[in-house]
Design a protein around this motif. Structure first.
Motif, short mmCIF file in Angstrom:
data_model
loop_
_atom_site.label_atom_id
_atom_site.label_comp_id
_atom_site.label_asym_id
_atom_site.label_seq_id
_atom_site.Cartn_x
_atom_site.Cartn_y
_atom_site.Cartn_z
N THR A 13 21.53 21.96 -122.33
CA THR A 13 21.83 21.67 -123.72
C THR A 13 22.99 22.53 -124.19
N ASP A 14 24.01 21.89 -124.73
CA ASP A 14 25.15 22.60 -125.31
C ASP A 14 24.93 22.63 -126.82
N ILE A 167 22.93 17.00 -124.70
CA ILE A 167 21.95 17.20 -123.63
C ILE A 167 22.46 16.54 -122.36
N LEU A 168 22.84 17.35 -121.39
CA LEU A 168 23.34 16.85 -120.11
C LEU A 168 22.21 16.84 -119.08
N TYR A 169 22.20 15.84 -118.24
CA TYR A 169 21.17 15.71 -117.20
C TYR A 169 21.86 15.52 -115.85
N LYS A 177 27.82 24.83 -113.06
CA LYS A 177 29.29 24.84 -112.96
C LYS A 177 29.93 24.34 -114.26
N GLU A 178 29.34 23.30 -114.84
CA GLU A 178 29.88 22.75 -116.08
C GLU A 178 29.73 23.76 -117.22
N ALA A 179 28.60 24.45 -117.26
CA ALA A 179 28.37 25.47 -118.29
C ALA A 179 29.38 26.61 -118.15
N MET A 206 18.18 24.52 -119.19
CA MET A 206 19.10 25.61 -119.52
C MET A 206 19.87 25.26 -120.79
N CYS A 207 20.55 26.27 -121.35
CA CYS A 207 21.39 25.98 -122.51
C CYS A 207 22.51 27.00 -122.64
#
Length: 284
Positions: A13-14, A167-169, A177-179, A206-207
């Motif tokens: 979650t961002d 919310i990425l899945y 890696k994206e975070a 995660m967030c």
């Protein structure tokens, strides 16, 4: 082993993209057929409703006011749910394997095995599992990662419904890696931390956030070692006869549960018999 964990499915979650619409809350309730809860102002931090997770609220959006010089500047949001730990304390604490960590990353609950000891509630560092105290035969309730949707190749309901892509899945390793990329590209925008990457041995939920999660009243001082890593040396020395006691407890629980099911079936048969008799009398 770490590589295997990072191949499991996960959520990221961002919080900077969350708009506080609570669509994820609604989607979770709809998919799991959960009842609505009476909401009211509770006087605590934020304006979330309900005020906390419960047996009928598996995911909850927390609110935080960003105030400068006594003036509201912005809002921040945080999505709370089960973290689906890589090495779950709840699974380790359960004597009858009513909780299970699946290969896809989900921590699921088997109500037919549960004996109601509530050790999982005590073990969880985030206080996630909830107990149905209000029911004659209470069960544990919590987010199940929509594992049934995952098995069909679908996203969890919360990720599917999010209108702002907060919310990425995907695979855990790819989400990390994206975070890292987002934090590196916008250091002024984020707290320099991926919550859940290392906490309690790592989690599958995660967030990344613009404000520390402590601002939402979320516990973060949980350490980086998994809870089971502390208990394994002790449990390996526990005599088999003590562990066998759990089987006895399970047997008693099954008997009580089965007796209740039989009683309900007998009452149903009796009711149908009376209704049939009354219909015959009316027709005569």
């Amino acid at each position: 082993m770490k590589e295997t964990y990072n191949e499991q499915m996960a959520l990221l979650t961002d919080n900077t993209k969350c708009i506080g619409c609570r669509g994820c809350q609604v989607a979770c309730k709809q998919w799991h057929n959960l009842p609505a809860e009476k909401t009211e102002f509770f006087g605590g931090p934020g304006y979330q409703n309900p005020s906390k997770l419960s047996c009928s609220t598996f995911t909850l959006i927390h609110y935080h006011e960003k105030v400068e010089n006594e003036e509201l500047k912005d809002w921040a949001f945080y999505k709370e749910q089960c973290r689906h730990c890589i090495e779950p304390a709840c699974v380790s604490a359960c004597l009858v394997k009513a909780l299970e960590k699946l290969p896809n990353g989900a921590v699921v609950y088997h109500d037919d095995l549960c004996m109601g000891c509530r050790y999982c509630m005590i073990a969880c560092p985030y206080e996630i599992p909830k107990f149905e105290y209000h029911k004659p035969i209470p069960l544990i309730q919590k987010c199940d990662f929509c594992y049934d949707r995952i098995e069909e190749g679908l996203k969890p309901a919360c990720a599917q419904t999010c209108p702002s892509d907060a919310i990425l899945y995907g695979e855990r390793g790819e989400l990390i890696k994206e975070a890292q990329k987002r934090i590196s590209n916008n250091p002024e925008k984020y707290v320099d931390h991926i919550y859940g990457e290392h906490e309690v041995g790592g989690t599958n939920v995660m967030c990344i956030s613009s404000v520390p999660l402590e601002k939402f009243g979320i516990k973060t001082n949980v350490g980086t070692a998994s809870i089971p890593s502390y208990t394994k040396p002790f449990l390996s020395a526990v005599p088999v006869v003590i562990i066998g006691g759990a089987a006895v407890c399970t047997a008693f629980h099954w008997i009580a549960k089965r007796r209740d099911e039989l009683t309900k079936a007998e009452m149903k048969d009796l009711k149908e018999s009376v209704e049939t008799k009354e219909k015959k009398e009316d027709n005569s």
